[in-house]
Motif scaffolding. Sequence first.
Motif, PDB file in Angstrom:
ATOM      1  N   ASP A 226      40.559  34.246  20.614  1.00  0.00           N
ATOM      2  CA  ASP A 226      41.374  35.228  21.529  1.00  0.00           C
ATOM      3  C   ASP A 226      42.752  35.861  21.138  1.00  0.00           C
ATOM      4  O   ASP A 226      43.303  35.046  20.352  1.00  0.00           O
TER       5      ASP A 226
ATOM      6  N   SER B 105      54.062  34.883  22.289  1.00  0.00           N
ATOM      7  CA  SER B 105      54.831  34.896  23.406  1.00  0.00           C
ATOM      8  C   SER B 105      56.542  34.867  23.096  1.00  0.00           C
ATOM      9  O   SER B 105      57.113  35.175  24.003  1.00  0.00           O
TER      10      SER B 105
ATOM     11  N   SER C 127      49.372  41.742  25.480  1.00  0.00           N
ATOM     12  CA  SER C 127      49.797  42.562  26.489  1.00  0.00           C
ATOM     13  C   SER C 127      51.193  42.808  26.628  1.00  0.00           C
ATOM     14  O   SER C 127      51.616  43.775  27.516  1.00  0.00           O
TER      15      SER C 127
ATOM     16  N   ASP D 194      45.971  37.897  22.837  1.00  0.00           N
ATOM     17  CA  ASP D 194      46.556  38.582  23.689  1.00  0.00           C
ATOM     18  C   ASP D 194      48.008  39.340  23.400  1.00  0.00           C
ATOM     19  O   ASP D 194      48.990  38.631  22.978  1.00  0.00           O
TER      20      ASP D 194
ATOM     21  N   SER E  95      37.782  37.695  23.510  1.00  0.00           N
ATOM     22  CA  SER E  95      38.644  37.983  24.341  1.00  0.00           C
ATOM     23  C   SER E  95      40.052  38.708  23.551  1.00  0.00           C
ATOM     24  O   SER E  95      40.568  38.074  22.542  1.00  0.00           O
ATOM     25  N   LEU E  96      40.149  39.981  23.899  1.00  0.00           N
ATOM     26  CA  LEU E  96      41.210  40.666  23.351  1.00  0.00           C
ATOM     27  C   LEU E  96      42.059  41.542  24.539  1.00  0.00           C
ATOM     28  O   LEU E  96      41.502  42.141  25.218  1.00  0.00           O
ATOM     29  N   ASN E  97      43.144  41.170  24.688  1.00  0.00           N
ATOM     30  CA  ASN E  97      44.119  41.854  25.861  1.00  0.00           C
ATOM     31  C   ASN E  97      44.988  42.616  25.079  1.00  0.00           C
ATOM     32  O   ASN E  97      46.133  42.406  24.457  1.00  0.00           O
ATOM     33  N   ILE E  98      44.849  44.047  25.297  1.00  0.00           N
ATOM     34  CA  ILE E  98      45.747  45.090  24.732  1.00  0.00           C
ATOM     35  C   ILE E  98      46.220  45.795  25.827  1.00  0.00           C
ATOM     36  O   ILE E  98      46.576  47.047  25.512  1.00  0.00           O
ATOM     37  N   LYS E  99      46.419  45.284  26.938  1.00  0.00           N
ATOM     38  CA  LYS E  99      47.059  46.156  28.017  1.00  0.00           C
ATOM     39  C   LYS E  99      48.514  46.630  27.681  1.00  0.00           C
ATOM     40  O   LYS E  99      49.151  45.740  27.303  1.00  0.00           O
ATOM     41  N   ASN E 100      48.761  47.878  27.792  1.00  0.00           N
ATOM     42  CA  ASN E 100      50.057  48.468  27.524  1.00  0.00           C
ATOM     43  C   ASN E 100      50.610  48.563  26.195  1.00  0.00           C
ATOM     44  O   ASN E 100      51.311  49.046  25.558  1.00  0.00           O
TER      45      ASN E 100
END
Length: 208
Positions: free
Chosen positions: A175, A158, A179, A177, A196-201
């Motif tokens: 997990d 972050s 994004s 993130d 959990s894998l957040n690849i938004k954008n």
Amino acid sequence: TMLDISPKTNWELLECGGNQLTLLDVSQNVNLKSINCLYNLLTTIDVSMLPNLEELQCGRNLITAIDVTQNPNLKELSYTGIDSTTGGLTEIDLTQNPLLEDLFISYNSLTTIDLSQNSLLQSLNIGQNQLTILDISQNPLMHTLSFNANQITTIDLSHQNSLGFLNCNSNLLADLDISMHTGMTYLNCSFNELTSLNIKNGPFNINT
């Protein structure tokens, strides 16, 4: 074999990679800014007398310890070990290198690393070590990060604003993130324990 450059006190650049050197004495070459001694048979290298040193590439040797605490102008340090199972570096002190931008220390035996004083760090390759924790909260400029083949369970990304390349395969991540990293173009997170894998954008090139 030995390379004697002691009379060359005005040299700023030394390239002696790809030989069979077992000894390299640069203690008299105080003006050196760049050393490339890759692919030799060196077991030690002493750069404590080189306050102007900006670049040190000494990978693929037999070195087990490097002291760069007397090199405040260091911008690039590269020591890729021969094989992470046969030794290499077990520790490295980078707290006296505030100008460090590029760090490549894969294939070693590091269990911890302190990057808190390296706020200008942009590229980090620390793959194939024995890390369980990697704190990059003080490295906001980092755009290239590779810590594959360690034992890391969590990573906080972050604090990076321009991360474009991430290789974290073969760890213990549950997990991930990314994004917020809209400029990322490469991600390899294979062989973890992700639920959990957040690849938004982004990113555009993904290897999971």
